[in-house]
Motif scaffolding. Structure first.
Motif, mmCIF file in Angstrom:
data_model
loop_
_atom_site.group_PDB
_atom_site.id
_atom_site.type_symbol
_atom_site.label_atom_id
_atom_site.label_comp_id
_atom_site.label_asym_id
_atom_site.label_seq_id
_atom_site.Cartn_x
_atom_site.Cartn_y
_atom_site.Cartn_z
ATOM 1 N N VAL A 100 39.217 40.798 53.363
ATOM 2 C CA VAL A 100 39.215 40.007 54.478
ATOM 3 C C VAL A 100 40.209 40.379 55.422
ATOM 4 O O VAL A 100 41.423 40.585 55.123
ATOM 5 C CB VAL A 100 39.074 38.680 54.073
ATOM 6 C CG1 VAL A 100 38.965 37.682 55.340
ATOM 7 C CG2 VAL A 100 38.074 38.365 53.221
ATOM 8 N N GLU A 101 39.993 40.662 56.770
ATOM 9 C CA GLU A 101 40.885 41.135 57.679
ATOM 10 C C GLU A 101 40.956 39.679 58.733
ATOM 11 O O GLU A 101 39.954 39.214 59.211
ATOM 12 C CB GLU A 101 40.796 42.360 58.527
ATOM 13 C CG GLU A 101 40.993 43.542 57.703
ATOM 14 C CD GLU A 101 40.703 44.644 58.455
ATOM 15 O OE1 GLU A 101 40.590 44.865 59.622
ATOM 16 O OE2 GLU A 101 40.424 45.783 57.604
ATOM 17 N N ASP A 149 48.449 34.720 58.437
ATOM 18 C CA ASP A 149 47.178 35.471 58.216
ATOM 19 C C ASP A 149 46.965 35.951 56.741
ATOM 20 O O ASP A 149 45.955 35.937 56.247
ATOM 21 C CB ASP A 149 47.314 36.462 59.193
ATOM 22 C CG ASP A 149 47.152 36.108 60.816
ATOM 23 O OD1 ASP A 149 46.657 34.984 60.918
ATOM 24 O OD2 ASP A 149 47.451 36.908 61.654
ATOM 25 N N ARG A 150 47.977 36.291 56.227
ATOM 26 C CA ARG A 150 47.930 36.886 54.890
ATOM 27 C C ARG A 150 47.557 35.713 53.953
ATOM 28 O O ARG A 150 46.503 36.062 52.878
ATOM 29 C CB ARG A 150 49.162 37.394 54.403
ATOM 30 C CG ARG A 150 49.411 38.935 55.076
ATOM 31 C CD ARG A 150 50.912 39.301 54.184
ATOM 32 N NE ARG A 150 51.801 38.500 54.482
ATOM 33 C CZ ARG A 150 53.080 38.439 54.879
ATOM 34 N NH1 ARG A 150 53.398 39.502 55.119
ATOM 35 N NH2 ARG A 150 53.870 37.456 54.853
ATOM 36 N N GLU A 175 43.874 35.386 54.392
ATOM 37 C CA GLU A 175 43.126 36.530 53.743
ATOM 38 C C GLU A 175 42.784 36.303 52.120
ATOM 39 O O GLU A 175 41.793 36.401 51.906
ATOM 40 C CB GLU A 175 43.813 37.751 53.946
ATOM 41 C CG GLU A 175 43.745 38.354 55.622
ATOM 42 C CD GLU A 175 44.385 39.389 55.872
ATOM 43 O OE1 GLU A 175 45.067 39.958 55.001
ATOM 44 O OE2 GLU A 175 44.472 39.959 56.904
ATOM 45 N N SER A 182 39.318 35.576 50.479
ATOM 46 C CA SER A 182 38.644 36.474 49.736
ATOM 47 C C SER A 182 38.389 35.916 48.266
ATOM 48 O O SER A 182 37.233 36.072 47.780
ATOM 49 C CB SER A 182 39.887 37.522 49.554
ATOM 50 O OG SER A 182 39.491 38.087 48.374
ATOM 51 N N THR A 221 34.964 41.521 57.246
ATOM 52 C CA THR A 221 34.745 41.450 56.090
ATOM 53 C C THR A 221 34.129 42.396 55.408
ATOM 54 O O THR A 221 33.113 42.761 55.513
ATOM 55 C CB THR A 221 34.008 39.824 55.602
ATOM 56 O OG1 THR A 221 34.761 38.924 56.636
ATOM 57 C CG2 THR A 221 34.021 39.644 54.251
#
Length: 155
Positions: A105-106, A78-79, A82, A86, A115
């Motif tokens: 961004v999540e 997930d990171r 992101e 981004s 976003t």
């Protein structure tokens, strides 16, 4: 269970060796009696609840470690997503003459949930009645190919 079978097997071998090696008499009878008593304890060992609890705790520990590893891997993915989104969104906005200070961004479970775009260049003038932040948000969501509900623009 494995140690249970091994301990019974060793006890049977010891009883057999004692009967073969020791001479006939009181010593042989005493040794066979003692080893038979040990064999009874080996058969009763599964009734001890501690042996079952240890195995259950080990299984729970292994399952919790595996769940922790999966959760850590999902967080890492997930990171990484992101950061990728981004950077990609900044490039798309820059190509369309929209300079942004930052893009947040999540991502949750590999799905884009939110976003936030912070624009640095003046996008609209104060006297313009027809263009407001909602119109710009719609434009930016269309540029990025995202749903309007997950895009927030600050300018």
């Amino acid at each position: 269970m494995k140690t249970y079978i091994i301990s019974i097997f060793i006890t049977v071998i010891l009883i057999s060796l004692a009967q073969i090696i020791l001479p006939k008499g009181k010593i042989s009878v005493a040794a066979t009696g003692i080893l038979s008593f040990v064999m009874i304890f080996c058969f009763l060992k599964p009734l001890n609840t501690l042996s079952f609890d240890v195995g259950t705790q080990e299984e729970q520990t292994n399952e919790s470690l595996q769940a922790d590893n999966i959760a850590a891997f999902n967080d890492f993915v997930d990171r990484s997503l992101e950061k990728y989104y981004s950077t990609a969104f900044k490039e798309v906005l820059k190509e369309n003459n929209l300079i942004c200070e930052r893009v947040v961004v999540e991502i949750c479970d590999k799905n884009l949930t939110k976003t936030e775009i912070y624009l640095s260049n003046p996008v609209m003038s104060d006297d313009s009645e027809h263009i407001n932040i909602n119109v710009i948000t719609d434009y930016v969501a269309n540029l990025l190919g995202l749903q309007r509900e997950i895009v927030t623009v600050y300018g």
